[in-house]
Design a protein around this motif. Structure first.
Motif, PDB file in Angstrom:
ATOM      1  N   UNK A  75      26.679 -82.793  63.695  1.00  0.00           N
ATOM      2  CA  UNK A  75      25.459 -82.336  63.794  1.00  0.00           C
ATOM      3  C   UNK A  75      25.011 -80.948  63.536  1.00  0.00           C
ATOM      4  N   UNK A  76      26.194 -80.137  63.457  1.00  0.00           N
ATOM      5  CA  UNK A  76      25.906 -78.861  62.799  1.00  0.00           C
ATOM      6  C   UNK A  76      26.044 -79.303  61.169  1.00  0.00           C
ATOM      7  N   UNK A  77      25.957 -80.050  60.394  1.00  0.00           N
ATOM      8  CA  UNK A  77      25.733 -80.371  59.033  1.00  0.00           C
ATOM      9  C   UNK A  77      24.786 -81.170  58.885  1.00  0.00           C
ATOM     10  N   UNK A  78      24.227 -82.446  59.860  1.00  0.00           N
ATOM     11  CA  UNK A  78      23.360 -82.973  60.194  1.00  0.00           C
ATOM     12  C   UNK A  78      21.782 -82.310  59.140  1.00  0.00           C
ATOM     13  N   UNK A  79      21.005 -83.149  58.051  1.00  0.00           N
ATOM     14  CA  UNK A  79      19.581 -82.832  58.272  1.00  0.00           C
ATOM     15  C   UNK A  79      19.260 -83.992  58.893  1.00  0.00           C
TER      16      UNK A  79
ATOM     17  N   UNK B 101      27.122 -84.339  74.705  1.00  0.00           N
ATOM     18  CA  UNK B 101      27.765 -83.640  73.325  1.00  0.00           C
ATOM     19  C   UNK B 101      26.088 -82.941  72.963  1.00  0.00           C
ATOM     20  N   UNK B 102      26.639 -81.866  71.880  1.00  0.00           N
ATOM     21  CA  UNK B 102      25.640 -81.561  71.802  1.00  0.00           C
ATOM     22  C   UNK B 102      25.047 -81.778  70.323  1.00  0.00           C
ATOM     23  N   UNK B 103      24.262 -82.978  70.276  1.00  0.00           N
ATOM     24  CA  UNK B 103      24.282 -84.433  69.695  1.00  0.00           C
ATOM     25  C   UNK B 103      23.126 -85.400  69.625  1.00  0.00           C
ATOM     26  N   UNK B 104      22.332 -85.416  68.902  1.00  0.00           N
ATOM     27  CA  UNK B 104      20.884 -86.586  69.308  1.00  0.00           C
ATOM     28  C   UNK B 104      21.732 -87.995  69.319  1.00  0.00           C
TER      29      UNK B 104
ATOM     30  N   UNK C 114      20.039 -86.970  76.465  1.00  0.00           N
ATOM     31  CA  UNK C 114      18.786 -85.802  77.663  1.00  0.00           C
ATOM     32  C   UNK C 114      19.001 -84.985  76.464  1.00  0.00           C
ATOM     33  N   UNK C 115      16.657 -85.730  76.311  1.00  0.00           N
ATOM     34  CA  UNK C 115      16.988 -84.650  75.427  1.00  0.00           C
ATOM     35  C   UNK C 115      17.544 -84.794  74.360  1.00  0.00           C
ATOM     36  N   UNK C 116      17.308 -84.059  73.371  1.00  0.00           N
ATOM     37  CA  UNK C 116      18.047 -84.100  71.920  1.00  0.00           C
ATOM     38  C   UNK C 116      19.470 -84.011  72.129  1.00  0.00           C
TER      39      UNK C 116
ATOM     40  N   UNK D 150      21.316 -79.678  64.703  1.00  0.00           N
ATOM     41  CA  UNK D 150      21.965 -80.026  66.111  1.00  0.00           C
ATOM     42  C   UNK D 150      20.522 -79.266  67.297  1.00  0.00           C
ATOM     43  N   UNK D 151      19.980 -79.421  68.122  1.00  0.00           N
ATOM     44  CA  UNK D 151      18.833 -78.948  68.882  1.00  0.00           C
ATOM     45  C   UNK D 151      18.670 -78.463  69.783  1.00  0.00           C
ATOM     46  N   UNK D 152      17.565 -78.054  70.700  1.00  0.00           N
ATOM     47  CA  UNK D 152      18.205 -77.509  72.240  1.00  0.00           C
ATOM     48  C   UNK D 152      18.287 -78.950  72.877  1.00  0.00           C
ATOM     49  N   UNK D 153      19.055 -78.558  73.900  1.00  0.00           N
ATOM     50  CA  UNK D 153      19.133 -80.207  74.791  1.00  0.00           C
ATOM     51  C   UNK D 153      17.908 -80.700  75.823  1.00  0.00           C
TER      52      UNK D 153
END
Length: 183
Positions: free
Chosen positions: A166-170, A15-18, A115-117, A174-177
């Motif tokens: 994540x695309x809308x979160x402040x 998942x591309x999210x923290x 996994x990172x971010x 969404x950061x590089x993984x």
């Protein structure tokens, strides 16, 4: 009669999210705990907290479930334990009914691995059907494919919802993984 447990192979999704965002989205349910809230093809499950006992909640689920060409609602009552921010455990209370009547054990776990971010969400499941060896055969041949299909649909649905948020979160953008390399 006793049952023979069946462990399904773990299912996971990137998942591309923290992780904090992923965990919060999956665990949100009222005050004091949570459970996943997923939806399958045009259906939405209902969730009702029946009781709280320490760090666990007794939750009634009405979950849309596909079995081949048939779609049905599956009612279960489960203990849910949230272990922030790493996992959520589900333990079925055996009951009656056409689906849950023979199910003596259903233990599910969602694990959140940073996994990172980004996050790896891992779905683990173990179940058992009464009637010992006969239940084991029914479980392996008929029930395991249904549960595995549900696991995969559930993970994909969670991925879409979490990445959209994540695309809308402040707070958790969404950061590089990749993890920051040191040295």
């Amino acid at each position: 009669m006793a049952h023979i447990p069946i462990n399904l192979s773990d299912q996971s999704i990137h998942i591309h999210a923290q992780r904090p965002l992923a965990f919060e989205m999956v665990s949100v349910l009222g005050v004091g705990g949570g459970v996943p809230q997923a939806s399958n093809a045009g259906s939405t499950p209902s969730i009702k907290v029946l009781a709280t006992n320490g760090d666990r909640q007794l939750v009634e689920f009405h979950t849309p479930l596909k079995a081949g060409p048939w779609q049905m609602n599956w009612k279960t009552t489960e203990w849910v334990a949230v272990k922030h921010p790493t996992s959520i455990d589900f333990e079925l209370l055996p009951s009656g009914g056409i689906l849950a009547g023979g199910l003596r054990q259903l233990t599910d776990r969602l694990e959140f691995v940073a996994q990172g971010n980004c996050t790896e969400l891992i779905y683990k499941s173990r179940f058992g059907i009464r009637w010992s060896i006969g239940g084991w055969l029914v479980g392996k041949i008929l029930v395991a494919p249904i549960i595995k299909s549900h696991m995969l649909e559930h993970l994909e649905d969670l991925k879409v919802k979490i990445e959209n948020r994540a695309r809308r979160s402040r707070l958790y953008p969404q950061l590089p993984c990749k993890e920051d390399e040191q040295g």
